[in-house]
Write a protein that holds these residues in place. Structure first.
Motif, PDB file in Angstrom:
ATOM      1  N   UNK A   1       9.801   9.435   5.111  1.00 50.74           N
ATOM      2  CA  UNK A   1      11.843   8.872   6.129  1.00 50.74           C
ATOM      3  C   UNK A   1      12.631   9.051   5.597  1.00 50.74           C
ATOM      4  N   UNK A   2      13.772   8.997   5.819  1.00 54.22           N
ATOM      5  CA  UNK A   2      15.242   9.066   5.374  1.00 54.22           C
ATOM      6  C   UNK A   2      15.351   8.099   6.103  1.00 54.22           C
ATOM      7  N   UNK A   3      16.437   7.031   5.541  1.00 54.48           N
ATOM      8  CA  UNK A   3      16.695   5.605   5.616  1.00 54.48           C
ATOM      9  C   UNK A   3      18.711   5.462   6.066  1.00 54.48           C
TER      10      UNK A   3
ATOM     11  N   UNK B   1       0.945  -1.714  -0.169  1.00 51.03           N
ATOM     12  CA  UNK B   1      -0.006   0.240   0.164  1.00 51.03           C
ATOM     13  C   UNK B   1       1.279   1.009  -0.082  1.00 51.03           C
ATOM     14  N   UNK B   2       0.434   2.255  -0.789  1.00 50.82           N
ATOM     15  CA  UNK B   2       1.773   3.611  -0.886  1.00 50.82           C
ATOM     16  C   UNK B   2       1.316   3.600   0.487  1.00 50.82           C
ATOM     17  N   UNK B   3       3.136   4.817   0.144  1.00 55.39           N
ATOM     18  CA  UNK B   3       3.083   4.458   1.989  1.00 55.39           C
ATOM     19  C   UNK B   3       3.673   6.697   2.085  1.00 55.39           C
ATOM     20  N   UNK B   4       5.221   6.847   0.854  1.00 52.25           N
ATOM     21  CA  UNK B   4       5.106   8.543   0.965  1.00 52.25           C
ATOM     22  C   UNK B   4       6.494   7.891   0.488  1.00 52.25           C
ATOM     23  N   UNK B   5       6.672   8.831   1.107  1.00 48.12           N
ATOM     24  CA  UNK B   5       8.440   9.128   0.488  1.00 48.12           C
ATOM     25  C   UNK B   5       9.828   9.471   0.906  1.00 48.12           C
ATOM     26  N   UNK B   6      10.595   8.199   0.374  1.00 44.14           N
ATOM     27  CA  UNK B   6      11.692   8.113   1.746  1.00 44.14           C
ATOM     28  C   UNK B   6      12.723   7.604   0.278  1.00 44.14           C
ATOM     29  N   UNK B   7      13.498   8.427   1.561  1.00 42.92           N
ATOM     30  CA  UNK B   7      15.515   8.751   0.614  1.00 42.92           C
ATOM     31  C   UNK B   7      16.641   7.690   2.002  1.00 42.92           C
ATOM     32  N   UNK B   8      16.903   6.617   1.388  1.00 39.89           N
ATOM     33  CA  UNK B   8      17.750   5.768   1.440  1.00 39.89           C
ATOM     34  C   UNK B   8      18.846   6.509   1.304  1.00 39.89           C
ATOM     35  N   UNK B   9      19.656   6.763   2.613  1.00 41.18           N
ATOM     36  CA  UNK B   9      21.099   7.424   2.670  1.00 41.18           C
ATOM     37  C   UNK B   9      22.272   6.718   2.343  1.00 41.18           C
ATOM     38  N   UNK B  10      22.848   6.108   1.669  1.00 43.30           N
ATOM     39  CA  UNK B  10      24.454   5.074   1.750  1.00 43.30           C
ATOM     40  C   UNK B  10      23.387   4.169   1.578  1.00 43.30           C
TER      41      UNK B  10
END
Length: 307
Positions: free
Chosen positions: A172-174, A108-117
């Motif tokens: 979210x940023x991980x 299900x659509x959750x939003x925008x996520x950036x994975x740093x590294x």
């Protein structure tokens, strides 16, 4: 060239020695930065800041040399660990759902996520299947090429200080297994915090030198590695988040799966004869590609929220 550095977290010059260097004072090579090839329990000298309690390496290779080694890194042997990481990321994605308030059916659509590294894109691919719209970046040109070519992911070559991040853009940023590699963590986390929406979540994983495993193994703790410039605890990650304008709201033990063959290859780095025997047995029993659950290594996940 090695240089003395002040505490990367608070800037203090006051420190005390914890562990002596177990590698020569020379520049890092790309092989020393790879998950599969970096020697475990081998590190530059580790000190502890008297002011804030952060453990970090000093003296360490200069920043320019470290950045160039990461740019050249090609961790091909770690490609075999994709399935192990997929199994591992499920628990972290479930925790992200709860902290970010995105609980729902996978996909299900959750939003925008950036994975740093983002490395080779293993987590991004799993998060996309979970329902996140994903983007990422990594200093390794080879890793970014793999993530883009193999999984058709939106990825960029760069580090946090070099990439352009849209303000207040991400839910979210991980930064899994990243913070221990950084050179300027406070500056990096402030920039990441600026890219979060209000109420957004920054999630990390790292290892703790206050863990039971680290206290027992001391200088033989496996995560004392050439590529790790600092070593956090839940207390110092909370301070890092605070300096970036975030609040640490959840810490959980990190549960990881590893491939039997990979685990035995790391054992062979420290105990060559024992490792060789174990690898021979694993081949005989055809269990090298089995995946086993491991815990108790002192790794933890930490989640912070932007107010």
């Amino acid at each position: 060239m090695h240089v003395e550095v002040p505490c990367p977290l608070c800037g203090s010059e006051r420190r005390r020695s914890v562990y002596r260097a177990t590698r020569p004072q020379r520049d890092l090579t790309p092989d020393e930065l790879g998950c599969a090839t970096s020697p475990m329990a081998t590190s530059d000298a580790v000190v502890r800041c008297v002011e804030c309690g952060l453990y970090y390496t000093s003296p360490r290779p200069d920043d320019a040399g470290i950045r160039e080694a990461y740019a050249q890194l090609a961790d091909r042997e770690f490609l075999d660990e994709r399935r192990a990481r997929e199994l591992t990321y499920g628990r972290q994605l479930e925790a992200l759902d709860r902290v970010a308030g995105r609980v729902g059916a996978p996909g299900a659509p959750r939003g925008r996520l950036l994975d740093a590294g983002c490395a080779m894109g293993f987590f991004m691919e799993e998060a996309r299947a979970w329902g996140w719209s994903v983007e990422g970046y990594d200093p390794s040109r080879w890793a970014v090429q793999h993530a883009s070519g193999e999984y058709d992911l939106k990825v960029t070559v760069g580090t946090t200080d070099s990439v352009t991040l849209e303000p207040a853009a991400y839910d979210v940023i991980t930064a899994w297994d990243v913070v221990e590699h950084l050179l300027k963590p406070v500056e990096d986390f402030k920039k990441l915090a600026g890219a979060l929406k209000p109420g957004g979540v920054l999630a990390i994983s790292t290892h703790s030198l206050h863990s039971f495993a680290a206290r027992i193994l001391r200088s033989k703790y496996p995560f004392l590695m050439p590529m790790h410039t600092m070593h956090f605890t839940p207390q110092t990650t909370a301070l890092l988040f605070e300096k970036a304008g975030l609040k640490q709201v959840k810490v959980q033990p990190h549960h990881r799966y590893i491939r039997v063959g990979y685990g035995l290859s790391k054992l062979s780095q420290r105990l060559p004869r024992t490792g060789a025997v174990c690898r021979g047995i694993a081949r005989l029993l055809h269990i090298e590609d089995w995946h086993v659950f491991v815990t108790g290594l002192g790794i933890f996940d930490a989640f912070a929220v932007k107010g």
